[in-house]
Design an enzyme around this catalytic site. Structure first.
Site, PDB file in Angstrom:
ATOM      1  N   LYS A   1     -30.854   1.455 -19.399  1.00  0.00           N
ATOM      2  CA  LYS A   1     -32.170   1.529 -20.162  1.00  0.00           C
ATOM      3  C   LYS A   1     -32.596  -0.022 -20.440  1.00  0.00           C
ATOM      4  O   LYS A   1     -31.658  -0.743 -20.652  1.00  0.00           O
ATOM      5  CB  LYS A   1     -31.988   2.701 -21.244  1.00  0.00           C
TER       6      LYS A   1
ATOM      7  N   TYR B   1     -42.367 -26.949 -36.847  1.00  0.00           N
ATOM      8  CA  TYR B   1     -43.512 -26.679 -37.951  1.00  0.00           C
ATOM      9  C   TYR B   1     -43.006 -26.447 -39.426  1.00  0.00           C
ATOM     10  O   TYR B   1     -41.582 -26.025 -39.516  1.00  0.00           O
ATOM     11  CB  TYR B   1     -43.829 -25.280 -37.542  1.00  0.00           C
TER      12      TYR B   1
HETATM   13  C1  LIG Z   1     -28.275   3.458 -25.593  1.00  0.00           C
HETATM   14  C2  LIG Z   1     -27.535   4.872 -25.520  1.00  0.00           C
HETATM   15  C3  LIG Z   1     -26.101   4.553 -25.182  1.00  0.00           C
HETATM   16  C4  LIG Z   1     -25.353   3.232 -24.866  1.00  0.00           C
HETATM   17  O1  LIG Z   1     -25.013   2.715 -26.344  1.00  0.00           O
HETATM   18  P1  LIG Z   1     -24.172   1.354 -26.367  1.00  0.00           P
HETATM   19  O2  LIG Z   1     -23.928   1.330 -28.018  1.00  0.00           O
HETATM   20  O3  LIG Z   1     -24.870   0.285 -25.938  1.00  0.00           O
HETATM   21  O4  LIG Z   1     -22.730   1.525 -25.721  1.00  0.00           O
HETATM   22  C5  LIG Z   1     -25.383   5.811 -25.078  1.00  0.00           C
HETATM   23  N1  LIG Z   1     -25.918   6.803 -25.296  1.00  0.00           N
HETATM   24  C6  LIG Z   1     -27.424   7.180 -25.596  1.00  0.00           C
HETATM   25  C7  LIG Z   1     -27.970   8.455 -25.960  1.00  0.00           C
HETATM   26  C8  LIG Z   1     -27.783   5.945 -25.951  1.00  0.00           C
HETATM   27  O5  LIG Z   1     -29.461   5.878 -26.209  1.00  0.00           O
END
Ligand SMILES: *Cc1c(COP(=O)(O)O)cnc(C)c1O
Length: 374
Positions: free
Chosen positions: A42, A265
Protein backbone atom coordinates in the site's frame (compact mmCIF):
# COMPACT_ATOMS: atom_id res chain seq x y z
CA UNK A 1 16.99 26.30 -27.61
CA UNK A 2 16.83 22.62 -28.43
CA UNK A 3 16.69 20.26 -25.44
CA UNK A 4 19.28 18.01 -27.05
CA UNK A 5 21.77 20.92 -26.99
CA UNK A 6 22.52 20.47 -23.29
CA UNK A 7 22.76 17.57 -20.86
CA UNK A 8 19.81 17.06 -18.51
CA UNK A 9 21.06 17.68 -14.99
CA UNK A 10 20.66 14.92 -12.42
CA UNK A 11 18.03 15.25 -9.68
CA UNK A 12 18.87 17.20 -6.54
CA UNK A 13 17.21 14.65 -4.31
CA UNK A 14 16.72 10.99 -5.01
CA UNK A 15 16.16 7.69 -3.27
CA UNK A 16 18.16 4.59 -4.08
CA UNK A 17 16.14 1.42 -3.70
CA UNK A 18 17.89 -1.89 -3.31
CA UNK A 19 15.53 -4.59 -4.59
CA UNK A 20 18.00 -7.36 -3.72
CA UNK A 21 17.79 -6.23 -0.08
CA UNK A 22 13.98 -6.24 -0.36
CA UNK A 23 14.10 -9.88 -1.46
CA UNK A 24 16.44 -10.77 1.41
CA UNK A 25 14.01 -9.17 3.86
CA UNK A 26 11.17 -11.11 2.26
CA UNK A 27 13.11 -14.34 2.78
CA UNK A 28 13.67 -13.38 6.41
CA UNK A 29 9.95 -12.61 6.90
CA UNK A 30 8.98 -15.91 5.28
CA UNK A 31 11.27 -17.82 7.57
CA UNK A 32 10.19 -15.91 10.70
CA UNK A 33 6.49 -16.33 9.91
CA UNK A 34 6.81 -19.91 8.71
CA UNK A 35 3.74 -19.55 6.48
CA UNK A 36 2.40 -17.88 3.34
CA UNK A 37 3.10 -14.21 2.69
CA UNK A 38 0.89 -11.31 1.76
CA UNK A 39 3.43 -8.59 0.95
CA UNK A 40 1.95 -5.22 1.86
CA UNK A 41 2.54 -2.69 -0.93
CA UNK A 42 0.00 0.00 0.00
CA UNK A 43 0.94 3.68 -0.32
CA UNK A 44 3.18 3.12 -3.31
CA UNK A 45 4.95 0.23 -1.57
CA UNK A 46 5.68 2.50 1.40
CA UNK A 47 7.10 5.11 -0.98
CA UNK A 48 9.39 2.65 -2.79
CA UNK A 49 7.34 2.61 -6.00
CA UNK A 50 4.28 0.42 -6.41
CA UNK A 51 4.98 -1.05 -9.83
CA UNK A 52 8.65 -2.01 -9.48
CA UNK A 53 8.22 -3.37 -5.96
CA UNK A 54 5.12 -5.38 -6.91
CA UNK A 55 6.94 -6.91 -9.89
CA UNK A 56 9.93 -7.76 -7.70
CA UNK A 57 7.72 -9.42 -5.07
CA UNK A 58 5.78 -11.31 -7.73
CA UNK A 59 9.08 -12.74 -8.98
CA UNK A 60 9.53 -14.17 -5.48
CA UNK A 61 6.04 -15.71 -5.65
CA UNK A 62 4.32 -14.10 -2.69
CA UNK A 63 0.79 -15.42 -2.14
CA UNK A 64 -0.86 -11.99 -2.16
CA UNK A 65 -0.02 -8.33 -2.57
CA UNK A 66 -1.86 -6.20 0.01
CA UNK A 67 -3.11 -2.75 -1.04
CA UNK A 68 -5.20 0.03 0.48
CA UNK A 69 -7.57 0.78 -2.38
CA UNK A 70 -8.72 -0.21 -5.84
CA UNK A 71 -6.60 2.52 -7.47
CA UNK A 72 -3.45 0.78 -6.24
CA UNK A 73 -4.80 -2.59 -7.37
CA UNK A 74 -5.48 -1.15 -10.83
CA UNK A 75 -1.94 0.23 -11.13
CA UNK A 76 -0.48 -3.16 -10.19
CA UNK A 77 -2.56 -4.93 -12.84
CA UNK A 78 -1.68 -2.32 -15.45
CA UNK A 79 1.98 -2.96 -14.65
CA UNK A 80 1.47 -6.53 -15.82
CA UNK A 81 1.52 -8.12 -12.37
CA UNK A 82 -0.89 -11.02 -12.02
CA UNK A 83 -0.33 -12.01 -8.35
CA UNK A 84 -3.46 -12.09 -6.25
CA UNK A 85 -4.32 -8.71 -4.73
CA UNK A 86 -6.03 -8.22 -1.37
CA UNK A 87 -7.70 -5.03 -0.14
CA UNK A 88 -6.65 -4.36 3.44
CA UNK A 89 -9.60 -2.24 4.56
CA UNK A 90 -13.33 -1.74 4.24
CA UNK A 91 -14.68 -0.56 0.88
CA UNK A 92 -17.41 1.80 -0.13
CA UNK A 93 -20.06 1.43 -2.75
CA UNK A 94 -18.46 3.11 -5.77
CA UNK A 95 -15.31 0.96 -5.50
CA UNK A 96 -17.00 -2.42 -5.53
CA UNK A 97 -17.91 -2.96 -9.18
CA UNK A 98 -14.27 -2.64 -10.24
CA UNK A 99 -13.11 -4.84 -7.36
CA UNK A 100 -15.36 -7.64 -8.59
CA UNK A 101 -14.57 -7.01 -12.26
CA UNK A 102 -10.82 -7.25 -11.59
CA UNK A 103 -11.23 -10.16 -9.18
CA UNK A 104 -9.47 -8.35 -6.35
CA UNK A 105 -9.96 -10.04 -2.96
CA UNK A 106 -11.65 -7.82 -0.37
CA UNK A 107 -12.08 -8.44 3.31
CA UNK A 108 -15.64 -7.82 4.46
CA UNK A 109 -16.49 -5.93 7.64
CA UNK A 110 -20.27 -5.94 7.60
CA UNK A 111 -23.23 -7.84 6.20
CA UNK A 112 -24.12 -4.79 4.14
CA UNK A 113 -20.69 -4.80 2.48
CA UNK A 114 -20.84 -8.54 1.87
CA UNK A 115 -24.37 -8.33 0.42
CA UNK A 116 -23.26 -5.61 -1.98
CA UNK A 117 -20.34 -7.75 -3.24
CA UNK A 118 -22.65 -10.75 -3.46
CA UNK A 119 -25.14 -8.84 -5.62
CA UNK A 120 -22.45 -7.53 -7.99
CA UNK A 121 -20.83 -10.96 -8.31
CA UNK A 122 -24.23 -12.58 -8.98
CA UNK A 123 -25.04 -10.02 -11.67
CA UNK A 124 -21.65 -10.59 -13.31
CA UNK A 125 -22.02 -14.36 -13.03
CA UNK A 126 -18.87 -14.87 -10.97
CA UNK A 127 -18.04 -16.13 -7.51
CA UNK A 128 -15.90 -13.67 -5.54
CA UNK A 129 -13.41 -14.86 -2.93
CA UNK A 130 -13.63 -12.73 0.22
CA UNK A 131 -12.00 -12.86 3.65
CA UNK A 132 -14.06 -12.22 6.76
CA UNK A 133 -12.47 -9.47 8.86
CA UNK A 134 -12.74 -9.80 12.63
CA UNK A 135 -12.21 -6.84 14.95
CA UNK A 136 -10.20 -8.23 17.86
CA UNK A 137 -9.28 -4.77 19.15
CA UNK A 138 -8.02 -2.53 16.35
CA UNK A 139 -11.34 -0.73 16.06
CA UNK A 140 -10.89 0.09 12.37
CA UNK A 141 -12.82 -2.61 10.56
CA UNK A 142 -14.25 -6.08 10.79
CA UNK A 143 -17.07 -7.88 12.51
CA UNK A 144 -17.12 -7.61 16.30
CA UNK A 145 -16.75 -10.93 18.09
CA UNK A 146 -20.20 -10.63 19.56
CA UNK A 147 -22.75 -12.25 17.27
CA UNK A 148 -20.13 -13.29 14.74
CA UNK A 149 -21.38 -16.89 14.46
CA UNK A 150 -24.81 -15.68 13.39
CA UNK A 151 -23.33 -13.22 10.91
CA UNK A 152 -21.10 -15.94 9.56
CA UNK A 153 -24.19 -18.07 8.89
CA UNK A 154 -25.71 -15.22 6.88
CA UNK A 155 -22.44 -14.70 4.97
CA UNK A 156 -22.06 -18.38 4.19
CA UNK A 157 -25.52 -18.33 2.59
CA UNK A 158 -24.46 -15.70 0.05
CA UNK A 159 -24.12 -17.86 -3.05
CA UNK A 160 -21.84 -15.63 -5.09
CA UNK A 161 -19.27 -15.23 -2.32
CA UNK A 162 -16.65 -17.75 -1.32
CA UNK A 163 -15.46 -17.15 2.24
CA UNK A 164 -11.88 -18.02 1.54
CA UNK A 165 -10.18 -16.50 4.53
CA UNK A 166 -10.42 -14.96 7.97
CA UNK A 167 -8.38 -11.96 9.07
CA UNK A 168 -7.77 -9.60 11.94
CA UNK A 169 -5.29 -6.81 12.66
CA UNK A 170 -3.00 -6.18 15.64
CA UNK A 171 -3.20 -2.68 17.09
CA UNK A 172 -0.24 -2.72 19.46
CA UNK A 173 2.20 -5.50 18.59
CA UNK A 174 5.13 -3.07 18.87
CA UNK A 175 4.08 -1.67 22.24
CA UNK A 176 1.75 -3.86 24.31
CA UNK A 177 2.49 -7.57 24.63
CA UNK A 178 -0.35 -8.41 26.92
CA UNK A 179 -2.99 -6.84 24.70
CA UNK A 180 -1.45 -8.44 21.59
CA UNK A 181 -1.76 -11.90 23.16
CA UNK A 182 -5.39 -11.08 23.99
CA UNK A 183 -6.03 -10.25 20.34
CA UNK A 184 -4.32 -13.44 19.18
CA UNK A 185 -6.36 -15.56 21.61
CA UNK A 186 -9.56 -13.82 20.56
CA UNK A 187 -8.72 -14.52 16.88
CA UNK A 188 -8.00 -18.18 17.58
CA UNK A 189 -11.22 -18.52 19.57
CA UNK A 190 -13.19 -16.94 16.74
CA UNK A 191 -11.68 -19.33 14.20
CA UNK A 192 -12.68 -22.25 16.44
CA UNK A 193 -16.15 -20.84 17.00
CA UNK A 194 -16.71 -20.58 13.24
CA UNK A 195 -15.86 -24.19 12.62
CA UNK A 196 -12.09 -24.42 12.99
CA UNK A 197 -9.05 -23.71 10.85
CA UNK A 198 -10.05 -26.11 8.09
CA UNK A 199 -13.03 -23.88 7.27
CA UNK A 200 -10.71 -21.17 5.97
CA UNK A 201 -8.12 -21.51 3.22
CA UNK A 202 -6.27 -18.44 4.64
CA UNK A 203 -5.99 -17.28 8.29
CA UNK A 204 -4.03 -14.12 9.00
CA UNK A 205 -3.51 -11.31 11.51
CA UNK A 206 0.23 -10.63 11.81
CA UNK A 207 1.87 -7.43 10.61
CA UNK A 208 5.68 -7.04 10.85
CA UNK A 209 5.72 -6.66 14.64
CA UNK A 210 3.35 -9.62 14.93
CA UNK A 211 5.60 -11.81 12.76
CA UNK A 212 8.74 -10.89 14.69
CA UNK A 213 7.30 -11.06 18.18
CA UNK A 214 4.40 -13.51 18.30
CA UNK A 215 3.97 -17.03 16.98
CA UNK A 216 0.34 -17.80 16.13
CA UNK A 217 -0.81 -21.38 15.92
CA UNK A 218 -3.67 -21.13 13.47
CA UNK A 219 -2.07 -18.60 11.13
CA UNK A 220 -1.07 -19.73 7.63
CA UNK A 221 -0.58 -16.30 6.05
CA UNK A 222 1.28 -13.24 7.37
CA UNK A 223 1.16 -9.63 6.19
CA UNK A 224 4.59 -7.99 6.48
CA UNK A 225 4.96 -4.38 5.40
CA UNK A 226 7.63 -2.36 7.17
CA UNK A 227 10.06 -5.25 7.69
CA UNK A 228 10.19 -5.92 3.94
CA UNK A 229 11.49 -2.39 3.56
CA UNK A 230 14.24 -3.12 6.06
CA UNK A 231 12.93 -1.60 9.26
CA UNK A 232 12.10 -3.56 12.38
CA UNK A 233 9.16 -2.14 14.34
CA UNK A 234 10.42 -3.85 17.49
CA UNK A 235 13.96 -3.75 18.86
CA UNK A 236 16.25 -6.74 18.53
CA UNK A 237 15.64 -7.60 14.89
CA UNK A 238 17.07 -4.56 13.11
CA UNK A 239 20.44 -6.26 12.46
CA UNK A 240 18.64 -9.10 10.69
CA UNK A 241 17.11 -6.79 8.08
CA UNK A 242 18.79 -5.12 5.12
CA UNK A 243 18.46 -1.43 4.33
CA UNK A 244 16.35 -0.93 1.20
CA UNK A 245 15.85 2.81 0.74
CA UNK A 246 18.46 5.56 1.01
CA UNK A 247 17.42 9.20 0.71
CA UNK A 248 20.16 11.27 -0.88
CA UNK A 249 20.98 14.76 -2.05
CA UNK A 250 24.02 16.91 -2.75
CA UNK A 251 25.89 19.79 -1.21
CA UNK A 252 25.17 22.95 -3.20
CA UNK A 253 27.27 25.44 -1.23
CA UNK A 254 29.94 25.50 1.49
CA UNK A 255 30.84 28.70 3.35
CA UNK A 256 32.24 29.88 6.64
CA UNK A 257 29.70 32.12 8.39
CA UNK A 258 31.02 34.63 10.94
CA UNK A 259 30.20 34.41 14.66
CA UNK A 260 26.69 35.62 15.54
CA UNK A 261 25.21 34.79 12.11
CA UNK A 262 21.72 33.25 12.02
CA UNK A 263 21.01 30.10 10.01
CA UNK A 264 17.61 29.57 8.38
CA UNK A 265 14.12 30.89 9.10
CA UNK A 266 13.50 32.30 12.54
CA UNK A 267 17.25 32.32 13.34
CA UNK A 268 16.70 29.43 15.80
CA UNK A 269 20.39 28.63 15.30
CA UNK A 270 23.03 31.36 15.57
CA UNK A 271 26.74 30.62 15.11
CA UNK A 272 28.75 30.94 18.32
CA UNK A 273 32.00 31.35 16.38
CA UNK A 274 33.05 31.33 12.74
CA UNK A 275 31.38 28.14 11.46
CA UNK A 276 31.64 26.03 8.30
CA UNK A 277 28.11 25.57 6.95
CA UNK A 278 27.10 23.36 4.02
CA UNK A 279 23.83 23.94 2.21
CA UNK A 280 22.17 20.75 0.90
CA UNK A 281 19.56 20.61 -1.87
CA UNK A 282 16.70 18.88 -0.06
CA UNK A 283 13.90 19.99 2.25
CA UNK A 284 10.42 19.25 3.47
CA UNK A 285 9.17 19.64 -0.11
CA UNK A 286 10.97 16.36 -0.73
CA UNK A 287 9.62 14.74 2.41
CA UNK A 288 12.60 15.37 4.69
CA UNK A 289 10.62 16.24 7.82
CA UNK A 290 10.61 19.85 9.00
CA UNK A 291 9.95 18.56 12.49
CA UNK A 292 13.60 17.47 12.89
CA UNK A 293 14.58 21.16 13.03
CA UNK A 294 16.54 21.83 16.21
CA UNK A 295 16.44 18.15 17.26
CA UNK A 296 20.03 17.22 16.44
CA UNK A 297 19.28 15.20 13.29
CA UNK A 298 22.39 14.17 11.40
CA UNK A 299 23.30 13.55 7.79
CA UNK A 300 26.16 11.49 6.37
CA UNK A 301 28.72 13.12 4.03
CA UNK A 302 32.13 11.74 2.98
CA UNK A 303 32.29 9.09 5.68
CA UNK A 304 31.13 11.19 8.64
CA UNK A 305 27.94 12.35 10.33
CA UNK A 306 27.19 16.06 10.61
CA UNK A 307 24.34 17.86 12.41
CA UNK A 308 21.53 19.67 10.64
CA UNK A 309 21.36 23.21 12.03
CA UNK A 310 18.54 25.74 11.85
CA UNK A 311 15.12 24.95 10.44
CA UNK A 312 14.53 22.63 7.52
CA UNK A 313 13.24 24.76 4.64
CA UNK A 314 11.17 23.60 1.69
CA UNK A 315 14.08 22.88 -0.64
CA UNK A 316 17.30 23.26 1.35
CA UNK A 317 18.84 22.43 4.69
CA UNK A 318 22.03 23.58 6.38
CA UNK A 319 24.62 21.32 7.98
CA UNK A 320 27.42 22.27 10.36
CA UNK A 321 30.88 21.03 9.38
CA UNK A 322 34.14 20.84 11.33
CA UNK A 323 36.57 23.70 10.63
CA UNK A 324 38.96 21.44 8.74
CA UNK A 325 36.25 19.69 6.71
CA UNK A 326 37.00 18.82 3.11
CA UNK A 327 33.28 18.57 2.23
CA UNK A 328 32.67 20.52 -0.94
CA UNK A 329 30.03 21.49 -3.45
CA UNK A 330 28.57 18.49 -5.29
CA UNK A 331 29.32 15.96 -2.53
CA UNK A 332 26.68 13.28 -2.00
CA UNK A 333 24.67 13.51 1.23
CA UNK A 334 22.76 10.63 2.85
CA UNK A 335 19.70 11.84 4.78
CA UNK A 336 18.81 8.29 5.79
CA UNK A 337 19.90 4.86 4.67
CA UNK A 338 22.74 2.53 5.56
CA UNK A 339 24.45 5.04 7.91
CA UNK A 340 21.50 7.04 9.28
CA UNK A 341 18.57 4.77 10.21
CA UNK A 342 15.24 6.17 8.99
CA UNK A 343 13.84 5.25 12.42
CA UNK A 344 16.27 7.80 13.97
CA UNK A 345 15.04 10.53 11.62
CA UNK A 346 11.45 9.53 12.45
CA UNK A 347 12.18 9.65 16.19
CA UNK A 348 13.68 13.15 15.88
CA UNK A 349 10.61 14.23 13.91
CA UNK A 350 8.30 12.80 16.57
CA UNK A 351 6.78 10.33 14.17
CA UNK A 352 7.23 6.77 12.89
CA UNK A 353 9.31 5.31 10.05
CA UNK A 354 6.12 4.42 8.11
CA UNK A 355 5.22 8.12 7.86
CA UNK A 356 8.69 9.22 6.73
CA UNK A 357 8.86 6.56 3.98
CA UNK A 358 5.38 7.27 2.63
CA UNK A 359 6.02 11.02 2.84
CA UNK A 360 8.84 11.09 0.27
CA UNK A 361 7.33 13.31 -2.43
CA UNK A 362 7.12 12.71 -6.21
CA UNK A 363 9.87 15.31 -6.78
CA UNK A 364 12.34 12.76 -5.40
CA UNK A 365 13.49 10.46 -8.17
CA UNK A 366 13.33 6.72 -7.43
CA UNK A 367 16.51 4.99 -8.59
CA UNK A 368 16.53 1.19 -8.50
CA UNK A 369 19.79 -0.59 -7.86
CA UNK A 370 20.18 -3.66 -10.01
CA UNK A 371 19.60 -6.97 -8.25
CA UNK A 372 22.74 -8.93 -7.39
CA UNK A 373 24.76 -5.87 -8.36
CA UNK A 374 24.52 -7.00 -12.00
C1 LIG B 1 -0.35 -1.80 6.78
C2 LIG B 1 -0.88 -3.09 7.20
C3 LIG B 1 -0.03 -4.19 7.41
C4 LIG B 1 1.47 -4.08 7.38
O1 LIG B 1 1.90 -3.50 8.60
P1 LIG B 1 3.46 -3.33 8.96
O2 LIG B 1 3.45 -2.88 10.37
O3 LIG B 1 4.00 -2.28 8.04
O4 LIG B 1 4.10 -4.64 8.76
C5 LIG B 1 -0.62 -5.42 7.66
N1 LIG B 1 -1.96 -5.56 7.74
C6 LIG B 1 -2.80 -4.51 7.58
C7 LIG B 1 -4.27 -4.74 7.68
C8 LIG B 1 -2.30 -3.26 7.31
O5 LIG B 1 -3.14 -2.23 7.15
Amino acid sequence: MNPSDFPISPPRAWVEIDTAALLENLAYARNAAGCGIMAVVKAGAYGHGLEVISRTLESARVDFLGVANIGEARRIREAGVSSRIYLLGATWEAEREEIVARNITPCVSSLEEAAAFNAIAARRGVRLAVHIAVDTGMGRGGFLAEGIAENFGTLAAMDSLEIEGIASHLSSADEDEEFTWRQIRSFEETVEQLGGAEKFRWRHLSNSAGILGYPVGCRNLARPGLMLYGISPIPGFQESLKNVMSLKSRVTLVRTLPAGHGVSYGRSFVTARPTRIATVGIGYGDGYPRHVSGKGAEVFIRGAKHPVVGRVTMDQIMVELPDDSDVSCGDEVELFGAHIPVADVAGKADTIAWEILTGITPRVQRVYLPENGA
